[in-house]
Design a protein around this motif. Structure first.
Motif, PDB file in Angstrom:
ATOM      1  N   PRO A 184      61.824  43.717  56.202  1.00  0.00           N
ATOM      2  CA  PRO A 184      60.472  42.832  56.514  1.00  0.00           C
ATOM      3  C   PRO A 184      60.743  41.826  57.767  1.00  0.00           C
ATOM      4  O   PRO A 184      61.668  41.340  58.216  1.00  0.00           O
ATOM      5  CB  PRO A 184      60.851  41.823  55.144  1.00  0.00           C
ATOM      6  N   ALA A 185      59.492  41.920  58.472  1.00  0.00           N
ATOM      7  CA  ALA A 185      59.299  41.161  59.744  1.00  0.00           C
ATOM      8  C   ALA A 185      59.783  39.835  59.650  1.00  0.00           C
ATOM      9  O   ALA A 185      60.545  39.241  60.806  1.00  0.00           O
ATOM     10  CB  ALA A 185      57.986  41.040  60.222  1.00  0.00           C
ATOM     11  N   PHE A 186      59.721  38.950  58.607  1.00  0.00           N
ATOM     12  CA  PHE A 186      60.086  37.579  58.742  1.00  0.00           C
ATOM     13  C   PHE A 186      61.811  37.290  59.041  1.00  0.00           C
ATOM     14  O   PHE A 186      62.037  36.234  59.444  1.00  0.00           O
ATOM     15  CB  PHE A 186      59.691  36.733  57.467  1.00  0.00           C
ATOM     16  N   ILE A 233      59.116  33.123  48.536  1.00  0.00           N
ATOM     17  CA  ILE A 233      60.157  32.571  49.388  1.00  0.00           C
ATOM     18  C   ILE A 233      59.354  31.783  50.570  1.00  0.00           C
ATOM     19  O   ILE A 233      58.222  32.444  51.141  1.00  0.00           O
ATOM     20  CB  ILE A 233      61.025  33.678  50.050  1.00  0.00           C
ATOM     21  N   ARG A 270      55.164  27.553  55.584  1.00  0.00           N
ATOM     22  CA  ARG A 270      55.080  29.135  55.589  1.00  0.00           C
ATOM     23  C   ARG A 270      55.852  29.801  54.560  1.00  0.00           C
ATOM     24  O   ARG A 270      56.709  29.592  54.304  1.00  0.00           O
ATOM     25  CB  ARG A 270      55.705  29.377  56.892  1.00  0.00           C
ATOM     26  N   ARG A 271      55.105  30.871  53.915  1.00  0.00           N
ATOM     27  CA  ARG A 271      55.610  31.676  53.140  1.00  0.00           C
ATOM     28  C   ARG A 271      55.709  32.957  53.354  1.00  0.00           C
ATOM     29  O   ARG A 271      55.085  33.453  54.233  1.00  0.00           O
ATOM     30  CB  ARG A 271      55.044  31.690  51.549  1.00  0.00           C
ATOM     31  N   VAL A 272      56.483  33.854  52.901  1.00  0.00           N
ATOM     32  CA  VAL A 272      56.820  35.225  52.893  1.00  0.00           C
ATOM     33  C   VAL A 272      55.579  35.936  52.324  1.00  0.00           C
ATOM     34  O   VAL A 272      55.775  36.006  51.097  1.00  0.00           O
ATOM     35  CB  VAL A 272      58.090  35.761  52.853  1.00  0.00           C
ATOM     36  N   ASP A 319      53.653  41.635  52.642  1.00  0.00           N
ATOM     37  CA  ASP A 319      53.842  42.534  53.696  1.00  0.00           C
ATOM     38  C   ASP A 319      55.100  42.191  54.472  1.00  0.00           C
ATOM     39  O   ASP A 319      55.415  42.897  55.525  1.00  0.00           O
ATOM     40  CB  ASP A 319      52.560  42.693  54.926  1.00  0.00           C
ATOM     41  N   GLY A 320      55.778  41.097  54.235  1.00  0.00           N
ATOM     42  CA  GLY A 320      57.142  40.749  54.931  1.00  0.00           C
ATOM     43  C   GLY A 320      56.718  39.714  55.994  1.00  0.00           C
ATOM     44  O   GLY A 320      57.765  39.349  56.798  1.00  0.00           O
ATOM     45  N   GLN A 321      55.676  39.503  56.377  1.00  0.00           N
ATOM     46  CA  GLN A 321      55.206  38.540  57.474  1.00  0.00           C
ATOM     47  C   GLN A 321      55.300  37.151  56.858  1.00  0.00           C
ATOM     48  O   GLN A 321      55.132  36.945  55.620  1.00  0.00           O
ATOM     49  CB  GLN A 321      53.813  38.917  57.948  1.00  0.00           C
ATOM     50  N   LEU A 322      55.371  36.299  57.781  1.00  0.00           N
ATOM     51  CA  LEU A 322      55.282  34.847  57.544  1.00  0.00           C
ATOM     52  C   LEU A 322      53.619  34.444  57.490  1.00  0.00           C
ATOM     53  O   LEU A 322      53.237  34.700  58.687  1.00  0.00           O
ATOM     54  CB  LEU A 322      56.100  33.854  58.412  1.00  0.00           C
TER      55      LEU A 322
END
Lengths: 133, 133
Positions: free
Chosen positions: A6-8, A78, B108-110, B113-116
């Motif tokens: 995942p990008a984060f 998260i 900020r949350r995840v 799609d894995g982005q913040l």
């Protein structure tokens, strides 16, 4: 073929030991349950399984919270702080988060006389789950 | 004559650098606002003043949260976790805890799609308080 990470993860700042602190908050009641450390592997396992995993500095590997006791944490959300160096996990806690039998590890407060005092009551008997030895 | 230090200080476990992580939670809404580090001096100043102080690793001294912005945190309760190595401060936050203008640093949350992604809206304009330079 492995799924891309995942990008984060690239926004996170890890300690020199490759760790990041993770605060776990009860998604329903809002209580802060515990703080522990995650390495990259623990973050990935948490994402894959939907249950929290942390890094044990004594065992030098990630471990599944509740794997022995059944007191797992089902991850709802998260969050990442502004500096990218702390995680906030909002989760549904089964049983209690604390190995001393309390729902939250923060069951002691500083009393006006400067001593620590326990608040509330345990939700399970630790000796029945972890053994008394 | 100096007042004796509160007894709970002896129950705390500090890092080799003499620090302890402190989670700050909104005493009213229950939101987790931030996590920062305290040294012994920051803990004592927090107790003396009733407002949070933290340790700045870059400046190597304790600092008064909100001393510049006015966004202080009035301490309602201090909790200590089972291992004695994390503090939980329940406080009334004036303005916002985050230097980016949000009430909580965990804005900020995840996303799936894995982005913040940012949630909610800022509660103040950081450039008006800290300057834009």
């Amino acid at each position: 073929m492995t799924a891309p990470e995942p990008a984060f993860l690239n926004a996170l700042k890890w300690t020199p030991d490759g760790l990041i602190p993770a605060i776990v908050q009860d998604a329903e009641a809002g209580d802060v349950l515990m703080m522990a450390w995650m390495d990259r592997d623990a973050v990935l396992r948490t994402l894959e399984t939907g249950q929290t995993h942390f890094y044990s500095r004594s065992r030098r590997s990630s471990w599944h919270k509740g794997g022995t006791s059944g007191h797992v944490q089902h991850v709802e959300e998260i969050r990442v702080d502004c500096d990218g160096d702390v995680l906030l996990i909002r989760a549904r806690q089964v049983g209690g988060a604390c190995h001393e039998g309390y729902r939250s590890c923060f069951f002691r407060r500083v009393a006006p006389d400067g001593q620590l005092e326990a608040t509330g009551a345990p939700v399970f008997d630790p000796s029945a789950i972890y053994g008394s030895g």
